[in-house]
Design a protein around this motif. Sequence first.
Motif, PDB file in Angstrom:
ATOM      1  N   GLU A   3       0.830  -1.208   0.000  1.00  0.00           N
ATOM      2  CA  GLU A   3       0.000   0.000   0.000  1.00  0.00           C
ATOM      3  C   GLU A   3       0.864   1.258   0.000  1.00  0.00           C
ATOM      4  O   GLU A   3       0.556   2.220  -0.690  1.00  0.00           O
ATOM      5  CB  GLU A   3      -0.922  -0.004   1.221  1.00  0.00           C
ATOM      6  CG  GLU A   3      -1.961  -1.087   1.188  1.00  0.00           C
ATOM      7  CD  GLU A   3      -2.691  -1.230   2.506  1.00  0.00           C
ATOM      8  OE1 GLU A   3      -2.346  -0.523   3.475  1.00  0.00           O
ATOM      9  OE2 GLU A   3      -3.615  -2.056   2.552  1.00  0.00           O
ATOM     10  N   GLU A   4       1.951   1.224   0.775  1.00  0.00           N
ATOM     11  CA  GLU A   4       2.858   2.380   0.823  1.00  0.00           C
ATOM     12  C   GLU A   4       3.472   2.624  -0.553  1.00  0.00           C
ATOM     13  O   GLU A   4       3.525   3.757  -1.028  1.00  0.00           O
ATOM     14  CB  GLU A   4       3.967   2.145   1.847  1.00  0.00           C
ATOM     15  CG  GLU A   4       4.971   3.273   1.893  1.00  0.00           C
ATOM     16  CD  GLU A   4       6.201   2.961   2.732  1.00  0.00           C
ATOM     17  OE1 GLU A   4       7.045   3.853   2.860  1.00  0.00           O
ATOM     18  OE2 GLU A   4       6.317   1.833   3.240  1.00  0.00           O
ATOM     19  N   ARG A   5       3.916   1.555  -1.194  1.00  0.00           N
ATOM     20  CA  ARG A   5       4.534   1.678  -2.515  1.00  0.00           C
ATOM     21  C   ARG A   5       3.546   2.247  -3.529  1.00  0.00           C
ATOM     22  O   ARG A   5       3.876   3.159  -4.286  1.00  0.00           O
ATOM     23  CB  ARG A   5       5.057   0.319  -2.970  1.00  0.00           C
ATOM     24  CG  ARG A   5       5.745   0.410  -4.333  1.00  0.00           C
ATOM     25  CD  ARG A   5       6.273  -0.920  -4.787  1.00  0.00           C
ATOM     26  NE  ARG A   5       5.139  -1.780  -5.094  1.00  0.00           N
ATOM     27  CZ  ARG A   5       5.170  -3.098  -5.009  1.00  0.00           C
ATOM     28  NH1 ARG A   5       6.234  -3.725  -4.618  1.00  0.00           N
ATOM     29  NH2 ARG A   5       4.109  -3.806  -5.320  1.00  0.00           N
ATOM     30  N   GLU A   6       2.332   1.724  -3.548  1.00  0.00           N
ATOM     31  CA  GLU A   6       1.337   2.211  -4.505  1.00  0.00           C
ATOM     32  C   GLU A   6       0.962   3.669  -4.225  1.00  0.00           C
ATOM     33  O   GLU A   6       0.733   4.438  -5.150  1.00  0.00           O
ATOM     34  CB  GLU A   6       0.095   1.318  -4.491  1.00  0.00           C
ATOM     35  CG  GLU A   6       0.350  -0.051  -5.089  1.00  0.00           C
ATOM     36  CD  GLU A   6       0.915  -0.004  -6.501  1.00  0.00           C
ATOM     37  OE1 GLU A   6       0.446   0.802  -7.333  1.00  0.00           O
ATOM     38  OE2 GLU A   6       1.853  -0.783  -6.775  1.00  0.00           O
ATOM     39  N   ALA A   7       0.921   4.050  -2.949  1.00  0.00           N
ATOM     40  CA  ALA A   7       0.628   5.449  -2.601  1.00  0.00           C
ATOM     41  C   ALA A   7       1.736   6.366  -3.100  1.00  0.00           C
ATOM     42  O   ALA A   7       1.462   7.461  -3.619  1.00  0.00           O
ATOM     43  CB  ALA A   7       0.447   5.584  -1.090  1.00  0.00           C
ATOM     44  N   ALA A  34      13.855   3.608  -1.861  1.00  0.00           N
ATOM     45  CA  ALA A  34      13.063   4.573  -2.629  1.00  0.00           C
ATOM     46  C   ALA A  34      12.287   3.912  -3.760  1.00  0.00           C
ATOM     47  O   ALA A  34      12.556   2.773  -4.151  1.00  0.00           O
ATOM     48  CB  ALA A  34      13.984   5.641  -3.204  1.00  0.00           C
ATOM     49  N   CYS A  35      11.351   4.697  -4.283  1.00  0.00           N
ATOM     50  CA  CYS A  35      10.616   4.339  -5.495  1.00  0.00           C
ATOM     51  C   CYS A  35      11.049   5.322  -6.578  1.00  0.00           C
ATOM     52  O   CYS A  35      11.094   6.525  -6.336  1.00  0.00           O
ATOM     53  CB  CYS A  35       9.118   4.441  -5.265  1.00  0.00           C
ATOM     54  SG  CYS A  35       8.485   3.301  -4.027  1.00  0.00           S
ATOM     55  N   THR A  96      12.736  10.313  -7.845  1.00  0.00           N
ATOM     56  CA  THR A  96      12.980   9.347  -6.776  1.00  0.00           C
ATOM     57  C   THR A  96      12.317   9.853  -5.506  1.00  0.00           C
ATOM     58  O   THR A  96      12.660  10.932  -5.023  1.00  0.00           O
ATOM     59  CB  THR A  96      14.491   9.165  -6.552  1.00  0.00           C
ATOM     60  OG1 THR A  96      15.080   8.711  -7.775  1.00  0.00           O
ATOM     61  CG2 THR A  96      14.764   8.160  -5.455  1.00  0.00           C
ATOM     62  N   ALA A  97      11.370   9.082  -4.995  1.00  0.00           N
ATOM     63  CA  ALA A  97      10.691   9.420  -3.735  1.00  0.00           C
ATOM     64  C   ALA A  97      11.185   8.444  -2.678  1.00  0.00           C
ATOM     65  O   ALA A  97      11.103   7.229  -2.850  1.00  0.00           O
ATOM     66  CB  ALA A  97       9.180   9.307  -3.897  1.00  0.00           C
TER      67      ALA A  97
END
Length: 111
Positions: A3-7, A34-35, A96-97
């Motif tokens: 859920e965190e990744r998709e957000a 990071a994503c 990059t977040a």
Amino acid sequence: MEEEREAIYARLAEYVERFVPTPGRMRRLEDNLACHLFVWTKGELRRPVTCFDEAAGPLERLLGGRRVFCYDEWEGLRLAVTQVYRFGRLRLLVLTAFKKGARVAWPPRKA
């Protein structure tokens, strides 16, 4: 975790929608800290970002290319923004977040 990744990716997509004038293909990549969202574009970013370093190898200079390293904070999201230029025009943005709990020096600066 999922859920965190998709957000995070939803927020990155919103950032692209608001500030990248002509986004093309987009690709995602995730690691432990990071994503990353790779966005091919033909226009400049419509938001001022703080840049702290620039790199260009010999071949890049020959082809009018360079990489500009920047950062931005937008709605609580800490972003590293890498702008890749080819033939003097912005071609690729790497957003990059950083995930919560990632230990990063903020704000980034030249090493």
